[in-house]
Design a protein around this motif. Sequence first.
Motif, PDB file in Angstrom:
ATOM      1  N   MET A   1       0.858  -1.208  -0.035  1.00 25.53           N
ATOM      2  CA  MET A   1      -0.222  -0.128   0.085  1.00 25.53           C
ATOM      3  C   MET A   1       0.793   1.210   0.034  1.00 25.53           C
ATOM      4  N   PRO A   2       0.730   2.008  -0.946  1.00 20.28           N
ATOM      5  CA  PRO A   2       1.467   3.207  -0.928  1.00 20.28           C
ATOM      6  C   PRO A   2       1.306   4.261   0.208  1.00 20.28           C
ATOM      7  N   GLU A   3       2.335   4.802   0.624  1.00 23.25           N
ATOM      8  CA  GLU A   3       2.342   6.064   1.436  1.00 23.25           C
ATOM      9  C   GLU A   3       1.489   7.257   1.017  1.00 23.25           C
ATOM     10  N   ARG A   4       0.971   8.045   1.874  1.00 26.60           N
ATOM     11  CA  ARG A   4       0.324   9.348   1.490  1.00 26.60           C
ATOM     12  C   ARG A   4       1.091  10.205   0.892  1.00 26.60           C
ATOM     13  N   GLY A   5       0.936  10.807  -0.209  1.00 28.59           N
ATOM     14  CA  GLY A   5       1.584  11.749  -0.919  1.00 28.59           C
ATOM     15  C   GLY A   5       2.493  11.037  -2.076  1.00 28.59           C
ATOM     16  N   GLN A   6       2.261   9.393  -2.129  1.00 26.75           N
ATOM     17  CA  GLN A   6       3.008   8.742  -3.141  1.00 26.75           C
ATOM     18  C   GLN A   6       2.215   8.069  -4.221  1.00 26.75           C
ATOM     19  N   GLU A   7       2.550   8.193  -5.233  1.00 27.39           N
ATOM     20  CA  GLU A   7       1.644   7.508  -6.383  1.00 27.39           C
ATOM     21  C   GLU A   7       2.170   6.219  -6.766  1.00 27.39           C
ATOM     22  N   THR A   8       1.075   5.497  -7.153  1.00 28.79           N
ATOM     23  CA  THR A   8       1.494   3.882  -7.314  1.00 28.79           C
ATOM     24  C   THR A   8       2.307   3.724  -8.697  1.00 28.79           C
ATOM     25  N   GLY A   9       1.728   4.525  -9.634  1.00 26.20           N
ATOM     26  CA  GLY A   9       2.217   4.154 -11.034  1.00 26.20           C
ATOM     27  C   GLY A   9       3.606   4.691 -11.400  1.00 26.20           C
ATOM     28  N   SER A  10       3.742   5.896 -11.036  1.00 33.78           N
ATOM     29  CA  SER A  10       5.208   6.529 -11.687  1.00 33.78           C
ATOM     30  C   SER A  10       6.037   6.814 -10.430  1.00 33.78           C
ATOM     31  N   GLN A  11       5.864   6.269  -9.309  1.00 36.77           N
ATOM     32  CA  GLN A  11       7.103   6.146  -8.160  1.00 36.77           C
ATOM     33  C   GLN A  11       7.405   7.617  -7.788  1.00 36.77           C
ATOM     34  N   THR A  12       6.782   8.185  -6.873  1.00 37.45           N
ATOM     35  CA  THR A  12       7.116   9.567  -6.666  1.00 37.45           C
ATOM     36  C   THR A  12       7.334   9.809  -4.911  1.00 37.45           C
ATOM     37  N   LEU A  13       7.774  10.881  -4.545  1.00 35.86           N
ATOM     38  CA  LEU A  13       7.814  10.706  -3.272  1.00 35.86           C
ATOM     39  C   LEU A  13       8.013  12.603  -2.952  1.00 35.86           C
ATOM     40  N   ARG A  14       7.410  12.785  -1.924  1.00 30.10           N
ATOM     41  CA  ARG A  14       7.364  14.147  -1.446  1.00 30.10           C
ATOM     42  C   ARG A  14       8.900  14.842  -1.306  1.00 30.10           C
ATOM     43  N   ILE A  15       9.039  15.984  -1.715  1.00 27.69           N
ATOM     44  CA  ILE A  15      10.463  16.345  -1.955  1.00 27.69           C
ATOM     45  C   ILE A  15      10.801  16.836  -0.318  1.00 27.69           C
ATOM     46  N   ASP A  16      10.009  16.969   0.614  1.00 30.04           N
ATOM     47  CA  ASP A  16      10.490  17.146   1.850  1.00 30.04           C
ATOM     48  C   ASP A  16      11.007  15.866   2.616  1.00 30.04           C
ATOM     49  N   LYS A  17      10.366  14.727   2.248  1.00 29.73           N
ATOM     50  CA  LYS A  17      10.637  13.526   3.007  1.00 29.73           C
ATOM     51  C   LYS A  17      11.900  13.017   2.150  1.00 29.73           C
ATOM     52  N   TRP A  18      11.960  13.306   1.146  1.00 29.64           N
ATOM     53  CA  TRP A  18      13.212  12.721   0.322  1.00 29.64           C
ATOM     54  C   TRP A  18      14.622  13.468   0.721  1.00 29.64           C
ATOM     55  N   LEU A  19      14.353  14.827   1.159  1.00 24.97           N
ATOM     56  CA  LEU A  19      15.528  15.627   1.527  1.00 24.97           C
ATOM     57  C   LEU A  19      15.742  15.157   3.088  1.00 24.97           C
ATOM     58  N   TRP A  20      14.711  14.984   3.747  1.00 27.10           N
ATOM     59  CA  TRP A  20      15.142  14.435   5.079  1.00 27.10           C
ATOM     60  C   TRP A  20      15.680  13.120   4.964  1.00 27.10           C
ATOM     61  N   TYR A  21      15.378  12.033   4.070  1.00 28.27           N
ATOM     62  CA  TYR A  21      15.693  10.681   4.047  1.00 28.27           C
ATOM     63  C   TYR A  21      17.378  10.751   3.490  1.00 28.27           C
TER      64      TYR A  21
END
Length: 132
Positions: A1-21
Amino acid sequence: MPERGQETGSQTLRIDKWLWYARFFKSRSLASEACSSGRVRTGGTAVRKSSHNIRVGDVLTFNQGPHIRVVKVLELGQRRGPAPEAQLLYEDLEPPQKKTTSTFSGEGVMREAGSGRPTKKDRRETDRLRGD
């Protein structure tokens, strides 16, 4: 199940999450603040929302202290892991320049790093050279 803010088809992630990761910011709220203030750019366009989605291959530009970082997203990541794991998420396109160290912020008087505090004699010689 994808996280909130993440699309299933084209694999995206929120920019603030990625910068923190990727460990560019100490907290997600700092990353979110940088995004919403427009200090982060993706593909040359300023990001105005921390909910902006990024994908693999995007190029991000932002300032980190005195350096301007330009990084390419290689992976999205699943968690904020240790630093070696975080470094696998991006490719640094412009590594930060080494900062020159100076204990005197005046008119170009430079001291060697780690040479300690100037003595009274050193200060007098500096004043004599500067013409004070």
